[in-house]
Design a protein around this motif. Structure first.
Motif, PDB file in Angstrom:
ATOM      1  N   LEU A  45       0.903  -1.253   0.366  1.00 45.17           N
ATOM      2  CA  LEU A  45       0.213  -0.549   0.461  1.00 45.17           C
ATOM      3  C   LEU A  45       0.745   1.095  -0.148  1.00 45.17           C
ATOM      4  N   ARG A  46       0.376   2.064  -0.338  1.00 37.11           N
ATOM      5  CA  ARG A  46       0.732   3.593  -0.632  1.00 37.11           C
ATOM      6  C   ARG A  46       0.304   4.497  -0.421  1.00 37.11           C
ATOM      7  N   ARG A  47       0.844   5.478   0.930  1.00 33.84           N
ATOM      8  CA  ARG A  47      -0.254   7.191   0.318  1.00 33.84           C
ATOM      9  C   ARG A  47       0.639   7.897  -0.035  1.00 33.84           C
ATOM     10  N   ARG A  48       0.716   8.693  -1.535  1.00 30.80           N
ATOM     11  CA  ARG A  48       1.105  10.190  -2.447  1.00 30.80           C
ATOM     12  C   ARG A  48       0.939  11.281  -1.816  1.00 30.80           C
ATOM     13  N   VAL A  49       1.644  12.059  -1.059  1.00 32.03           N
ATOM     14  CA  VAL A  49       1.161  13.408  -0.273  1.00 32.03           C
ATOM     15  C   VAL A  49       1.444  14.506  -1.802  1.00 32.03           C
ATOM     16  N   LEU A  50       0.223  15.025  -2.568  1.00 31.14           N
ATOM     17  CA  LEU A  50       1.133  15.573  -3.487  1.00 31.14           C
ATOM     18  C   LEU A  50       0.336  17.325  -2.977  1.00 31.14           C
ATOM     19  N   ARG A  51       0.491  18.036  -3.777  1.00 33.93           N
ATOM     20  CA  ARG A  51       0.579  19.561  -3.577  1.00 33.93           C
ATOM     21  C   ARG A  51      -1.428  19.777  -3.712  1.00 33.93           C
ATOM     22  N   THR A  52      -1.694  18.451  -4.697  1.00 31.53           N
ATOM     23  CA  THR A  52      -2.961  19.321  -4.792  1.00 31.53           C
ATOM     24  C   THR A  52      -4.283  17.534  -3.938  1.00 31.53           C
ATOM     25  N   GLY A  53      -3.530  16.988  -3.052  1.00 33.57           N
ATOM     26  CA  GLY A  53      -4.199  15.900  -2.144  1.00 33.57           C
ATOM     27  C   GLY A  53      -3.575  14.790  -1.699  1.00 33.57           C
ATOM     28  N   THR A  54      -4.050  13.679  -0.848  1.00 25.36           N
ATOM     29  CA  THR A  54      -3.456  12.789  -0.792  1.00 25.36           C
ATOM     30  C   THR A  54      -4.436  11.402  -1.918  1.00 25.36           C
ATOM     31  N   HIS A  55      -3.175  10.847  -2.502  1.00 29.71           N
ATOM     32  CA  HIS A  55      -3.943   9.566  -2.738  1.00 29.71           C
ATOM     33  C   HIS A  55      -3.609   8.305  -2.135  1.00 29.71           C
ATOM     34  N   ASP A  56      -4.387   7.677  -1.899  1.00 29.46           N
ATOM     35  CA  ASP A  56      -3.943   5.923  -1.694  1.00 29.46           C
ATOM     36  C   ASP A  56      -4.444   5.562  -2.336  1.00 29.46           C
ATOM     37  N   GLU A  57      -3.285   3.808  -2.619  1.00 25.26           N
ATOM     38  CA  GLU A  57      -3.070   3.285  -3.180  1.00 25.26           C
ATOM     39  C   GLU A  57      -3.007   1.538  -3.055  1.00 25.26           C
ATOM     40  N   ALA A  58      -3.636   0.217  -4.056  1.00 29.01           N
ATOM     41  CA  ALA A  58      -2.762  -0.512  -3.312  1.00 29.01           C
ATOM     42  C   ALA A  58      -2.241  -1.017  -4.708  1.00 29.01           C
ATOM     43  N   PHE A  59      -1.270  -1.758  -4.533  1.00 29.93           N
ATOM     44  CA  PHE A  59      -0.761  -2.798  -6.118  1.00 29.93           C
ATOM     45  C   PHE A  59      -0.834  -3.848  -6.383  1.00 29.93           C
ATOM     46  N   GLY A  60      -1.445  -3.477  -7.633  1.00 30.50           N
ATOM     47  CA  GLY A  60      -2.290  -4.753  -7.025  1.00 30.50           C
ATOM     48  C   GLY A  60      -2.064  -6.392  -8.017  1.00 30.50           C
ATOM     49  N   ARG A  61      -1.685  -7.486  -7.351  1.00 29.95           N
ATOM     50  CA  ARG A  61      -0.861  -8.230  -7.058  1.00 29.95           C
ATOM     51  C   ARG A  61      -1.571  -9.000  -9.077  1.00 29.95           C
ATOM     52  N   GLU A  62      -2.505  -9.346  -9.267  1.00 24.99           N
ATOM     53  CA  GLU A  62      -2.685  -9.770 -10.630  1.00 24.99           C
ATOM     54  C   GLU A  62      -2.604  -8.817 -11.938  1.00 24.99           C
ATOM     55  N   SER A  63      -3.329  -7.331 -11.149  1.00 22.65           N
ATOM     56  CA  SER A  63      -2.919  -6.082 -12.186  1.00 22.65           C
ATOM     57  C   SER A  63      -1.413  -5.499 -12.906  1.00 22.65           C
ATOM     58  N   LEU A  64      -1.261  -5.486 -11.146  1.00 27.54           N
ATOM     59  CA  LEU A  64       0.743  -5.598 -11.209  1.00 27.54           C
ATOM     60  C   LEU A  64       0.569  -4.436 -11.881  1.00 27.54           C
ATOM     61  N   ARG A  65      -0.280  -3.161 -11.402  1.00 32.23           N
ATOM     62  CA  ARG A  65      -0.518  -1.904 -10.997  1.00 32.23           C
ATOM     63  C   ARG A  65      -0.849  -1.896  -9.979  1.00 32.23           C
ATOM     64  N   TRP A  66      -0.277   0.292  -9.658  1.00 31.75           N
ATOM     65  CA  TRP A  66      -1.643   0.997  -8.409  1.00 31.75           C
ATOM     66  C   TRP A  66      -3.149   1.468  -9.034  1.00 31.75           C
ATOM     67  N   GLU A  67      -3.554   1.038  -7.702  1.00 34.93           N
ATOM     68  CA  GLU A  67      -4.600   1.458  -8.041  1.00 34.93           C
ATOM     69  C   GLU A  67      -5.796   1.662  -7.115  1.00 34.93           C
ATOM     70  N   PRO A  68      -6.747   2.344  -6.511  1.00 33.68           N
ATOM     71  CA  PRO A  68      -6.977   3.481  -5.880  1.00 33.68           C
ATOM     72  C   PRO A  68      -7.290   2.631  -4.777  1.00 33.68           C
ATOM     73  N   ALA A  69      -6.970   3.220  -3.548  1.00 32.21           N
ATOM     74  CA  ALA A  69      -7.479   1.916  -2.481  1.00 32.21           C
ATOM     75  C   ALA A  69      -7.960   3.515  -1.539  1.00 32.21           C
ATOM     76  N   GLY A  70      -9.235   2.471   0.281  1.00 31.77           N
ATOM     77  CA  GLY A  70      -9.655   2.734   0.659  1.00 31.77           C
ATOM     78  C   GLY A  70      -8.467   4.104   1.714  1.00 31.77           C
TER      79      GLY A  70
END
Length: 105
Positions: A45-70
């Motif tokens: 899981l990762r939290r990215r803090v940008l000037r425009t806001g916070t983005h919480d994401e999970a790295f999908g084991r099947e999709s192998l990409r970052w997807e929005p998370a709760g």
């Protein structure tokens, strides 16, 4: 120890080669904090803090990409209450590489 001296470099961890796909997965703009489950078997899981806001994401084991998370818990103590541990970039890259290997990529 003086920076740039042999003695100063002896304490520096060795650099490892990282697959380009793994590097792409951990390279993103913003201030990033990585998490996973206590036993290090859950998703990355990762939290990215940008000037425009916070983005919480999970790295999908099947999709192998970052997807929005709760929403992820903020402080380290709060994360621990939810059974999450904080990772550094190298630990996150290792778990992402393992997921990619398991998926055959």
């Amino acid at each position: 120890m003086r920076p740039g001296s042999l003695r100063g470099h002896l304490g520096t961890p060795a650099l490892r080669s990282v697959d380009g796909a793994v590097l792409d997965a951990v390279d993103a703009p913003g201030r990033i904090t990585y998490y996973t489950a206590d036993e290090r078997r859950g998703p990355v899981l990762r939290r990215r803090v940008l000037r425009t806001g916070t983005h919480d994401e999970a790295f999908g084991r099947e999709s192998l990409r970052w997807e929005p998370a709760g929403p992820l818990p903020g402080p380290r103590e709060k994360a621990a209450e939810y059974g999450l541990v904080r990772l550094d970039e190298v630990e996150a890259a290792d778990l992402i590489a393992a997921a990619m290997t398991a998926a055959g990529r």
